[in-house]
Design an enzyme around this catalytic site. Structure first.
Site, PDB file in Angstrom:
ATOM      1  N   ASP A  67       0.643  -1.286  -0.062  1.00  0.00           N
ATOM      2  CA  ASP A  67       0.028   0.078   0.012  1.00  0.00           C
ATOM      3  C   ASP A  67       0.694   1.151   0.096  1.00  0.00           C
ATOM      4  O   ASP A  67       2.166   1.129   0.178  1.00  0.00           O
ATOM      5  CB  ASP A  67      -1.032  -0.015   1.189  1.00  0.00           C
ATOM      6  CG  ASP A  67      -0.441  -0.556   2.604  1.00  0.00           C
ATOM      7  OD1 ASP A  67       1.041  -0.770   2.546  1.00  0.00           O
ATOM      8  OD2 ASP A  67      -1.238  -1.003   3.431  1.00  0.00           O
ATOM      9  N   ASN A 136      -7.965  -3.577  14.219  1.00  0.00           N
ATOM     10  CA  ASN A 136      -9.321  -3.968  13.935  1.00  0.00           C
ATOM     11  C   ASN A 136      -9.274  -5.127  13.043  1.00  0.00           C
ATOM     12  O   ASN A 136     -10.355  -5.211  12.442  1.00  0.00           O
ATOM     13  CB  ASN A 136      -9.795  -2.566  13.361  1.00  0.00           C
ATOM     14  CG  ASN A 136      -9.368  -2.003  12.173  1.00  0.00           C
ATOM     15  OD1 ASN A 136      -8.052  -2.622  11.565  1.00  0.00           O
ATOM     16  ND2 ASN A 136      -9.438  -0.947  11.615  1.00  0.00           N
ATOM     17  N   HIS A 138      -7.376  -5.077  10.127  1.00  0.00           N
ATOM     18  CA  HIS A 138      -6.925  -4.902   8.716  1.00  0.00           C
ATOM     19  C   HIS A 138      -5.968  -5.404   8.320  1.00  0.00           C
ATOM     20  O   HIS A 138      -4.828  -5.616   9.164  1.00  0.00           O
ATOM     21  CB  HIS A 138      -7.151  -3.369   8.591  1.00  0.00           C
ATOM     22  CG  HIS A 138      -5.793  -2.606   8.872  1.00  0.00           C
ATOM     23  ND1 HIS A 138      -5.997  -1.236   9.512  1.00  0.00           N
ATOM     24  CD2 HIS A 138      -4.583  -2.901   9.037  1.00  0.00           C
ATOM     25  CE1 HIS A 138      -4.870  -0.792   9.917  1.00  0.00           C
ATOM     26  NE2 HIS A 138      -3.926  -1.739   9.366  1.00  0.00           N
ATOM     27  N   GLU A 143     -10.055  -2.056   5.451  1.00  0.00           N
ATOM     28  CA  GLU A 143     -10.477  -2.106   6.768  1.00  0.00           C
ATOM     29  C   GLU A 143     -12.019  -2.761   6.790  1.00  0.00           C
ATOM     30  O   GLU A 143     -12.248  -3.554   5.920  1.00  0.00           O
ATOM     31  CB  GLU A 143     -11.045  -0.728   6.789  1.00  0.00           C
ATOM     32  CG  GLU A 143      -9.760   0.315   6.880  1.00  0.00           C
ATOM     33  CD  GLU A 143      -8.904   0.562   7.985  1.00  0.00           C
ATOM     34  OE1 GLU A 143      -9.094  -0.175   9.190  1.00  0.00           O
ATOM     35  OE2 GLU A 143      -8.305   1.520   7.903  1.00  0.00           O
TER      36      GLU A 143
HETATM   37  C1  F6R Z   1       1.463  -1.828   6.084  1.00  0.00           C
HETATM   38  C2  F6R Z   1       0.049  -2.422   6.223  1.00  0.00           C
HETATM   39  C3  F6R Z   1      -0.681  -2.250   7.572  1.00  0.00           C
HETATM   40  C4  F6R Z   1       0.131  -2.722   8.666  1.00  0.00           C
HETATM   41  C5  F6R Z   1      -0.759  -2.744  10.001  1.00  0.00           C
HETATM   42  C6  F6R Z   1      -0.103  -3.108  11.388  1.00  0.00           C
HETATM   43  O1  F6R Z   1       1.870  -1.871   4.873  1.00  0.00           O
HETATM   44  O2  F6R Z   1      -0.466  -2.744   5.276  1.00  0.00           O
HETATM   45  O3  F6R Z   1      -1.685  -3.119   7.502  1.00  0.00           O
HETATM   46  O4  F6R Z   1       0.835  -4.150   8.444  1.00  0.00           O
HETATM   47  O5  F6R Z   1      -1.352  -1.553  10.088  1.00  0.00           O
HETATM   48  O6  F6R Z   1       1.003  -2.043  11.482  1.00  0.00           O
HETATM   49  P1  F6R Z   1       2.227  -2.091  12.548  1.00  0.00           P
HETATM   50  O7  F6R Z   1       2.918  -3.147  12.123  1.00  0.00           O
HETATM   51  O8  F6R Z   1       2.698  -0.826  12.572  1.00  0.00           O
HETATM   52  O9  F6R Z   1       1.474  -2.419  13.901  1.00  0.00           O
END
Ligand code: F6R
Length: 237
Positions: A67, A136, A138, A143
């Protein structure tokens, strides 16, 4: 789904790096799916060490990130392009032309979404996809409520995600409202997936995943339908 419980963030990073190392040793021209965020930083450090020690090479590797924010320049300190270069790409022998992130500044974002999935397909599909998980549930920026059939698409970020990501910006008001993300189906197309999660904050998400209930209200639950997923997790007791 294989579960590996670890005792520390460093152990999680090493176990994940072992899986990537094996992948690159078996198939040097691997197509890797990569993630940003706090979870993979330690694993990237470990991979940099191993590449610099000559145990692995990224020379023939092609990468696709999950992303990118919409509206940020690549060169912005908070862009995922910058994150990936600072944490991995600048320190290993990867070819710049083999690095792919969705372009959040594309003139036609819808076309960029279609083109991104096409680029992955053209490269031969992702061999090994790395994921973190949001509190959550994701994955990528998909989401709760996202269709399991979604391909790369533009999403409006939830307030909870914007708050979590505010640490990467000088001012929380600067957190973009939208992102471009590989969809759940784009992720599920990977041949193998590893998801890493460490810490108390991720406890609830891990419990939900373990419950085995598959619902679009908890995007990561679709991984239960994938034949080759490893969850490396810990710090959640
Ligand atoms: C990042 C992504 C997100 C993260 C998720 C966890 O490219 O796609 O889904 O993997 O938000 O983030 P952290 O590792 O910072 O807890």
């Amino acid at each position: 789904m294989k579960w590996i419980e670890v005792n520390s963030y460093d152990e999680m990073s090493e176990v994940a790096a072992d899986i990537f190392t094996k992948q690159l040793q078996v198939k040097p021209a691997s197509i890797l799916g990569l993630a940003t965020g706090g979870s993979p930083v330690g694993m990237y450090k470990e991979l940099v060490k191993r590449q610099q020690a000559g145990n692995i090479s990224f020379n023939d590797v092609i990468t696709f990130n999950l992303d990118e924010y919409v509206g940020l320049d690549q060169s912005s300190p908070a862009s995922y392009w910058t994150f990936m270069h600072e944490n991995l790409f600048n320190h290993v022998d990867i070819k710049e032309e083999n690095i792919h992130l969705p372009n959040g500044k594309a003139e036609n974002l819808d076309e960029e979404c279609v083109a991104y999935d096409a680029r992955i397909k053209e490269a031969g599909g992702i061999d090994l996809q790395l994921l973190g998980i949001g509190v959550n549930g994701h994955i990528g920026f998909n989401e709760p409520g996202t269709s399991f059939e979604s391909l790369t698409n533009i999403v409006e970020l939830t307030e909870s995600t914007r708050t979590e990501n505010a640490i990467y910006f000088d001012d929380s008001k600067d957190v973009p409202t939208h992102a471009i993300t590989m969809g759940i189906q784009s992720i599920m197309n990977a041949k193998e997936i590893i998801l890493i999660a460490f810490g108390e904050k991720k406890l609830e998400a891990m419990e939900k995943l373990k419950s085995g209930i598959i619902t679009e209200d908890f995007p990561a639950s679709q991984l239960l339908n994938h034949p080759n997923v490893t969850i490396i997790y810990g710090g959640t007791k």
